[in-house]
Design an enzyme around this catalytic site. Sequence first.
Site, PDB file in Angstrom:
ATOM      1  CG  PHE A 127       5.322  -3.410 -13.478  1.00 15.61           C
ATOM      2  CD1 PHE A 127       5.781  -2.062 -13.926  1.00 15.61           C
ATOM      3  CD2 PHE A 127       4.663  -3.799 -12.196  1.00 15.61           C
ATOM      4  CE1 PHE A 127       5.033  -0.935 -12.836  1.00 15.61           C
ATOM      5  CE2 PHE A 127       4.147  -2.683 -11.677  1.00 15.61           C
ATOM      6  CZ  PHE A 127       4.390  -1.353 -11.969  1.00 15.61           C
ATOM      7  CG  ASP A 199       1.028  -7.640 -16.248  1.00 14.51           C
ATOM      8  OD1 ASP A 199      -0.034  -6.843 -16.558  1.00 14.51           O
ATOM      9  OD2 ASP A 199       1.293  -7.476 -15.110  1.00 14.51           O
ATOM     10  CE1 TYR A 224      -2.765   1.631 -12.926  1.00 17.95           C
ATOM     11  CE2 TYR A 224      -4.069   0.299 -11.370  1.00 17.95           C
ATOM     12  CZ  TYR A 224      -2.938   0.625 -12.002  1.00 17.95           C
ATOM     13  OH  TYR A 224      -1.801  -0.038 -11.599  1.00 17.95           O
ATOM     14  CE  LYS A 225      -0.384   0.640 -15.576  1.00 12.08           C
ATOM     15  NZ  LYS A 225       0.205  -0.726 -15.371  1.00 12.08           N
ATOM     16  NE  ARG A 374       5.767   5.112 -19.080  1.00  9.70           N
ATOM     17  CZ  ARG A 374       5.134   4.210 -18.396  1.00  9.70           C
ATOM     18  NH1 ARG A 374       5.172   2.959 -18.424  1.00  9.70           N
ATOM     19  NH2 ARG A 374       4.263   4.592 -17.278  1.00  9.70           N
TER      20      ARG A 374
END
Length: 415
Positions: A127, A199, A224-225, A374
């Site tokens: 990321f 991560d 928040y995912k 995605r």
Amino acid sequence: MFDQSLTAAQEQDLNDRLAAKRDEFILPDGVIYLDGNSLGPLPHKAAARIHQTVSHEWGDGLIRSWNDAHWVDLPRKIGAKIAPLIGASPENVIMADQTSVNLFKVLSLALALRPDRKKIVTERRNFPSDNYIAEGVIKQLGQGHELIHVEDPADLHAAIDDDVAVVVLTHVNYRDGRMLDMAGLTKSAHDAGALIIWDLAHSAGATPINLAACDVDFAIGCTYKYLNGGPGAPAFLYAAGRHLSHGKQPLSGWFAHQSPFAFEADFTPAPDINQFLCGTPPVLSAAALDAALDVWEGVSLQDLRAKSLALTDYFIALIESRCPQHGLTLITPRDHGSRGSHVSFTHPDGGYAIIAALIAEGVIGDFRAPDILRFGFTPLYTSFSDVWHAVDKLTAILDNKTWDQAQFHARKVVT
Ligand SMILES: *Cc1c(COP(=O)(O)O)cnc(C)c1O
């Protein structure tokens, strides 16, 4: 040939042990949500809790609520709720800041623990924020550290040699959903005398994780995912017990002090995981997150993983059998051991527009530049029927080329 009928999907829903969890979320009518890997939906409990915190705790309680409503305990309380989801003890996890900021803290600390080594190993595909932060830490230190971008995940083990100070990896890749071997790579890092930071942004709440059993040094991740904490909800940070004695993370704000309210002139780090805090916690976001985490009560992570793999297998099989000739190429590993909980396809020219056309039809996935479509599969609220309807709509959009209209090609800021 597998049964491609909607009835077959509905039968799988009847046998789904997690099906009842869906009622704990507010999901708008007419929407099939396949983007919970980017922003989890609103749990009913979180909505109620925000109201309670704003009107009663803040509105009536005012500053007294730091004690009376236990606001001050939220970072530890939330850390303790996340701990079982990532295979950690409660005293090793804390809610703090954002994932990017937490990486800055633990990477700076980890480099200080390996002062004679100058290499940091990461993946080119990581990321971007993680690699930007690593570059920032290197510049800030000014000690000639080098960031090694490994191109192919198969080469990671070989890249971890005796000059490596720290390995920074993301467990499940945000683009293709590839899951790395946490146990094996952690062992490689330790065998070479390096430390490792994982991560967990795309794996916490998506798959079982066992940080303690893998002997991981540090981990960071988003809430928040898959943890449904709300837009911009604070992140979490894990440190192994052996790393709680250093007290050397560089963002030494007052909440990291052993007694913040003593207002001492000099900094003395907290002896526990609180040393990874910096400033005042964001109470409103934390309250929503605290309530959102209660959704996990009674959830078996083995059931979660089994359903995640069943959903992603089903999605891949349906797409490949119903729209084989439209240029979609699967980039997510087929091997279960290397797959997270989202599935990605590339498309040579229509990636963004196809997703935009799908969203217009009520199926929410997302687009990742340059050419990736995605789709996230979140076992707490995604059903097999959802998958069936999503593929049905996608097939129609591809068959009729409805995506190739100007309105779907105009890019928004957030994709
Ligand atoms: C989403 C994501 C982040 C986000 O970091 P923030 O600081 O919370 O914006 C970090 N790392 C990975 C791997 C991600 O997928």
